[in-house]
Design an enzyme around this catalytic site. Structure first.
Site, PDB file in Angstrom:
ATOM      1  N   ASP A 103       0.772  -1.018  -0.019  1.00 52.75           N
ATOM      2  CA  ASP A 103      -0.199  -0.109  -0.069  1.00 52.75           C
ATOM      3  C   ASP A 103       0.846   1.204  -0.005  1.00 52.75           C
ATOM      4  O   ASP A 103       1.574   1.496   0.981  1.00 52.75           O
ATOM      5  CB  ASP A 103      -0.899   0.007   1.254  1.00 52.75           C
ATOM      6  CG  ASP A 103      -2.229   0.831   1.101  1.00 52.75           C
ATOM      7  OD1 ASP A 103      -2.102   1.955   0.685  1.00 52.75           O
ATOM      8  OD2 ASP A 103      -3.165   0.188   1.801  1.00 52.75           O
ATOM      9  N   ASP A 205      -3.003   4.762  -2.206  1.00 57.95           N
ATOM     10  CA  ASP A 205      -4.066   5.397  -1.132  1.00 57.95           C
ATOM     11  C   ASP A 205      -4.370   6.813  -1.856  1.00 57.95           C
ATOM     12  O   ASP A 205      -3.702   7.559  -2.395  1.00 57.95           O
ATOM     13  CB  ASP A 205      -3.507   5.864   0.142  1.00 57.95           C
ATOM     14  CG  ASP A 205      -4.336   6.127   1.276  1.00 57.95           C
ATOM     15  OD1 ASP A 205      -5.158   5.025   1.400  1.00 57.95           O
ATOM     16  OD2 ASP A 205      -4.177   7.245   1.734  1.00 57.95           O
ATOM     17  N   GLU A 256      -6.466   3.808  -5.592  1.00 59.67           N
ATOM     18  CA  GLU A 256      -7.752   4.197  -4.632  1.00 59.67           C
ATOM     19  C   GLU A 256      -8.420   5.728  -4.986  1.00 59.67           C
ATOM     20  O   GLU A 256      -7.600   6.623  -4.862  1.00 59.67           O
ATOM     21  CB  GLU A 256      -7.472   4.204  -3.163  1.00 59.67           C
ATOM     22  CG  GLU A 256      -8.955   4.454  -2.486  1.00 59.67           C
ATOM     23  CD  GLU A 256      -8.641   5.088  -0.862  1.00 59.67           C
ATOM     24  OE1 GLU A 256      -9.889   4.991  -0.218  1.00 59.67           O
ATOM     25  OE2 GLU A 256      -7.584   5.632  -0.536  1.00 59.67           O
ATOM     26  N   HIS A 323     -11.189  -1.987   4.237  1.00 56.86           N
ATOM     27  CA  HIS A 323     -11.244  -1.747   5.697  1.00 56.86           C
ATOM     28  C   HIS A 323     -11.664  -0.271   5.985  1.00 56.86           C
ATOM     29  O   HIS A 323     -11.378   0.161   7.215  1.00 56.86           O
ATOM     30  CB  HIS A 323      -9.474  -1.578   5.715  1.00 56.86           C
ATOM     31  CG  HIS A 323      -8.813  -0.582   5.022  1.00 56.86           C
ATOM     32  ND1 HIS A 323      -8.702  -0.709   3.833  1.00 56.86           N
ATOM     33  CD2 HIS A 323      -8.284   0.760   5.333  1.00 56.86           C
ATOM     34  CE1 HIS A 323      -8.194   0.607   3.118  1.00 56.86           C
ATOM     35  NE2 HIS A 323      -7.672   1.354   4.467  1.00 56.86           N
ATOM     36  N   ASP A 324     -12.657   0.337   4.955  1.00 59.38           N
ATOM     37  CA  ASP A 324     -12.971   1.426   5.187  1.00 59.38           C
ATOM     38  C   ASP A 324     -14.433   1.331   5.225  1.00 59.38           C
ATOM     39  O   ASP A 324     -15.228   2.400   5.568  1.00 59.38           O
ATOM     40  CB  ASP A 324     -12.472   2.566   4.291  1.00 59.38           C
ATOM     41  CG  ASP A 324     -11.129   3.017   4.249  1.00 59.38           C
ATOM     42  OD1 ASP A 324     -10.398   3.059   5.437  1.00 59.38           O
ATOM     43  OD2 ASP A 324     -10.670   3.188   3.327  1.00 59.38           O
TER      44      ASP A 324
HETATM   45  C1  GLC Z   1      -7.651   5.788   2.677  1.00 61.45           C
HETATM   46  C2  GLC Z   1      -7.490   4.566   3.399  1.00 61.45           C
HETATM   47  C3  GLC Z   1      -7.831   4.934   4.652  1.00 61.45           C
HETATM   48  C4  GLC Z   1      -7.185   6.234   5.217  1.00 61.45           C
HETATM   49  C5  GLC Z   1      -7.080   7.327   4.212  1.00 61.45           C
HETATM   50  C6  GLC Z   1      -5.858   8.304   4.763  1.00 61.45           C
HETATM   51  O1  GLC Z   1      -8.986   6.255   2.411  1.00 61.45           O
HETATM   52  O2  GLC Z   1      -8.122   3.888   2.766  1.00 61.45           O
HETATM   53  O3  GLC Z   1      -7.716   3.901   5.527  1.00 61.45           O
HETATM   54  O4  GLC Z   1      -7.516   6.499   6.433  1.00 61.45           O
HETATM   55  O5  GLC Z   1      -6.784   7.104   3.043  1.00 61.45           O
HETATM   56  O6  GLC Z   1      -4.910   7.793   4.503  1.00 61.45           O
END
Ligand code: GLC
Length: 528
Positions: A103, A205, A256, A323-324
Site C-alpha cells: 500500500d 492510497d 484508490e 477496511h473503510d
Molecule cells: C484511504 C485509506 C484509509 C485512510 C485514508 C488516509 O482512504 O483507505 O484507511 O484512513 O486513506 O490515508
C-alpha cells in the site's frame, strides 16, 4: 493448476485478496497481527485459491491512522516484523504462486516523517516546500475553508514557524506538495525500492487527492470537493508514477479513487492508450457496488454504465468491501452476501476480496469509549473498527488470531460458529461457496476473460439479474434472484447448472430455471 492465458497479465485474470495486517494473524502474542503471522497463513490462502494479496501499510508509523501515516517508506514497522520477515513473506508467497501488493500512501506522510520534521524546523529549510504551507488570513484564521476528511479544518497552525500546513486527513498526516518535482522523484524512488525487492505492485492510497488547486480557492460546497482534491492536474503525477511501473515487467498500479467518481471519471484514470495498455492506472478502484442498493435493477445499472464507460484499454474491477467500509454481510445480509460473492466472482474484471468476507464476517460494534479508529473518535458513528476485527480462524481462544491476553480490537462474539476451521468442513458454508466460485473462475476462460452481456426482457423477472460471459464460443450464464420470492426464469438457452449459491444443485436445464429467494446459479450453456 490454473488455465490462465499467457498473453493476458496476471492482474487481469487474478483475484486480489486484501489483508489488514493488524488483524490477520499475530505470531508474537502482542495482540496485533504481523508479517510472520501472514506467512504462517499462506497455505490457507493458496487453498482458497486467490492469486494475490494486498497488504494495508506495514511501514514504520506512529499509527495515528493505523499505518496510513507513514514515517519511513522503506522499512517495516517493528510491530509487524523486519525487512527480513518481509522478504521471507514475499518469497513464500511467490513459491505458492501468490503475488504481493503493498500500500503506497503518497498524498501525505506522518508528521513524524524526517521530511516533515525538517520542513517544520524553519521557513527556509530546503524541505519546507515539500509540504503545503500558507499564511493565516489577516484575522489569524486558516487560509481557506477546506476541511479534513476526518472532521474539522484541513489546516493546522504551526506556531514555531507562523504558518498553517495542510492535512487532508489527520493533523498527524501532513499533505506532500506534488507541485515540487523533488517530491515526485522521492516517491518514484520509494516505488523502485519495493519493485526492486520483488513486490508485484501497489495499491495507491487516495491517489486523486495528490494535487490541490494552485490558487487555494474556497470549496463552494464542502461535501463536493473540487479544489482540495480530484484535480485533473493529478493525471500528470499518476503518469509519472506509471512510468516507474512500466520499467518492470508485470507490475500493477491500483488506485484508490473518489468513491463517488462517475464511470466517466474512472474511465479517464486509465489514461491514454499506449503499448503498455494505458499510461495512468492499471486499475482505478470501482467502488460503485458498495454504494448501490441491493436491487436487481440498481446492480445491473451500476455494472452497465461502468462497462459502457470503460475505454477499450481499460480493464474493469469490482470491490465489495475493504477496511473503510461496513462488512458485506452487515450491509446487505448474510444470504445476500452469498449472491454478492457470486456476482463479484463472475463479472468481467478483477475481483477484490476483503479478508474475512469469505467466511461472512460481520461488523463488530465497539462502544464509543473503546473506539480505536481516529475517524470514529473525531466523528462518532464513523468508526471503521467494526470491519477491522481479528480474522476468525477457529473456535479456540481469540479465534486463534493471537495467543496474547488481549487483542487490539475485540474478536467478534460469533467466532465459535463463524470461523475458517468450521466452515472448511461444512459443504454448504460461505467458505465452501467462495472456494467453489474461485476454483470455477480459475478454470473458466469465459469468466476470466470473456465479454459481458446482460439478458433482459421476457422470461426475466424484474427482481432478477441475468448475464452472459462469452469467450471463444464458450458461454456461461449467471442468473441471480435478488428478490425475496421464488422466481421462474426463462434464460432461453439449454445448459447445465454447475453451481448454486446454496451449493445443493447441479442439473441440466432446458432454459427454464426456478430460483429460490436470494439464490444465484451459474449455468454452462452448450458451446457455440
Ligand atoms: C484511504 C485509506 C484509509 C485512510 C485514508 C488516509 O482512504 O483507505 O484507511 O484512513 O486513506 O490515508
Amino acid at each position: 493448476m490454473t488455465t490462465s492465458d499467457a498473453k493476458t497479465p496476471w492482474w487481469k485474470q487474478g483475484i486480489i485478496y486484501q489483508i489488514y495486517p493488524r488483524s490477520f494473524q499475530d505470531s508474537n502474542d502482542d495482540g496485533v497481527g504481523d508479517l510472520p503471522g501472514i506467512t504462517s497463513r499462506l497455505d490457507y490462502l493458496q487453498w482458497l485459491g486467490i492469486d494475490a494479496i494486498w497488504l494495508s501499510p506495514i511501514f514504520p508509523s506512529p499509527m495515528a491512522d493505523f499505518g496510513y501515516d507513514v514515517a519511513d517508506y522503506c522499512d517495516i514497522h517493528p510491530l509487524f516484523g523486519t525487512l527480513a520477515d518481509f522478504d521471507k513473506l514475499l518469497a513464500e508467497a511467490h513459491t505458492r504462486g501468490i503475488k504481493l501488493l503493498l500500500d503506497l500512501v503518497p498524498n501525505h506522510t506522518s508528521s513524524e516523517h524526517r521530511w516533515f520534521l525538517e520542513a517544520r524546523s524553519s521557513r527556509d529549510n530546503p524541505r519546507r516546500d515539500w509540504y503545503i504551507w500558507r499564511d493565516a488570513k489577516p484575522d489569524g484564521s486558516p487560509p481557506n475553508n477546506w476541511t479534513s476528511a476526518f472532521g474539522g479544518s484541513a489546516w493546522e497552525w504551526d506556531a514555531a514557524t507562523g504558518q498553517y500546513y495542510l492535512h487532508s486527513f489527520l493533523k498527524e498526516q501532513p499533505d506532500l506538495n506534488y507541485r515540487n518535482p523533488e517530491v515526485i522523484a522521492a516517491m518514484q524512488d520509494v516505488i523502485r525500492f519495493w519493485l526492486d525487492r520483488g513486490v508485484d505492485g501497489f495499491r495507491v492510497d487516495v491517489i486523486d487527492w495528490m494535487i490541490k488547486d494552485a490558487e487555494f480557492r474556497d470549496e463552494p460546497d464542502p461535501y463536493n470537493r473540487i479544489y482540495s482534491a480530484f484535480r485533473p492536474e493529478v493525471y500528470d503525477i499518476i503518469r509519472q508514477f506509471r512510468r516507474v511501473f512500466d520499467e518492470y515487467p508485470d507490475r500493477v498500479m491500483v488506485g484508490e479513487v473518489n468513491y463517488f467518481g462517475t464511470p466517466a471519471y474512472l474511465a479517464a484514470l486509465y489514461g491514454s492508450k499506449t503499448e503498455n495498455g494505458g499510461d495512468m492506472l492499471h486499475l482505478p478502484f470501482n467502488f460503485r457496488l458498495i454504494l448501490t442498493p441491493w436491487f436487481a435493477a440498481d446492480v445491473r445499472e451500476a455494472v452497465e454504465i461502468y462497462e459502457a464507460a470503460l475505454p477499450e484499454h481499460g480493464w474493469p474491477n469490482y470491490v465489495l468491501g475493504n477496511h473503510d467500509q461496513a462488512r458485506l454481510a452487515s450491509r446487505i445480509g448474510l444470504e445476500e452476501a452469498r449472491m454478492a460473492a457470486m456476482l463479484l466472482l463472475t463479472l468481467r474484471g478483477t475481483p477484490f476480496i476483503y479478508y474475512g468476507e469469505e467466511i461472512g464476517m460481520e461488523n463488530v460494534s465497539i462502544p464509543q469509549e473503546a473506539v480505536q479508529d481516529p475517524y470514529g473518535i473525531n466523528v462518532p458513528g464513523m468508526s471503521r473498527d467494526p470491519e477491522r476485527t481479528p480474522m476468525q480462524w477457529d473456535d479456540s481462544q481469540n479465534a486463534s488470531f493471537s495467543a496474547g491476553r488481549q487483542t487490539w480490537l475485540p474478536v467478534a462474539a460469533n467466532y465459535k460458529t463463524i470461523n475458517v476451521e468450521k466452515q472448511r468442513d461444512e459443504t454448504r458454508s460461505m467458505l465452501a461457496l467462495y472456494r467453489r466460485l474461485i476454483a470455477y473462475r480459475r478454470e473458466s476462460a469465459a469468466l476470466r476473460l470473456g465479454d459481458y452481456r446482460s439478458v433482459t426482457g421476457e422470461g426475466i423477472p424484474s427482481d432478477c439479474y441475468v448475464y452472459l460471459r462469452i469467450y471463444a464460443g464458450q458461454r456461461v450464464c449467471i442468473a441471480l434472484n435478488l428478490g425475496v420470492r421464488e422466481r421462474e426464469l426463462d434464460i432461453k438457452f439449454a445448459g447445465k447448472i454447475v453451481l448454486s449459491t446454496q451449493l445443493d444443485r447441479s442439473e441440466p436445464t432446458d432454459g427454464k430455471l426456478k430460483l429460490r429467494p436470494n439464490e444465484g446459479v451459474i449455468v454452462e450453456l452448450a458451446d457455440l
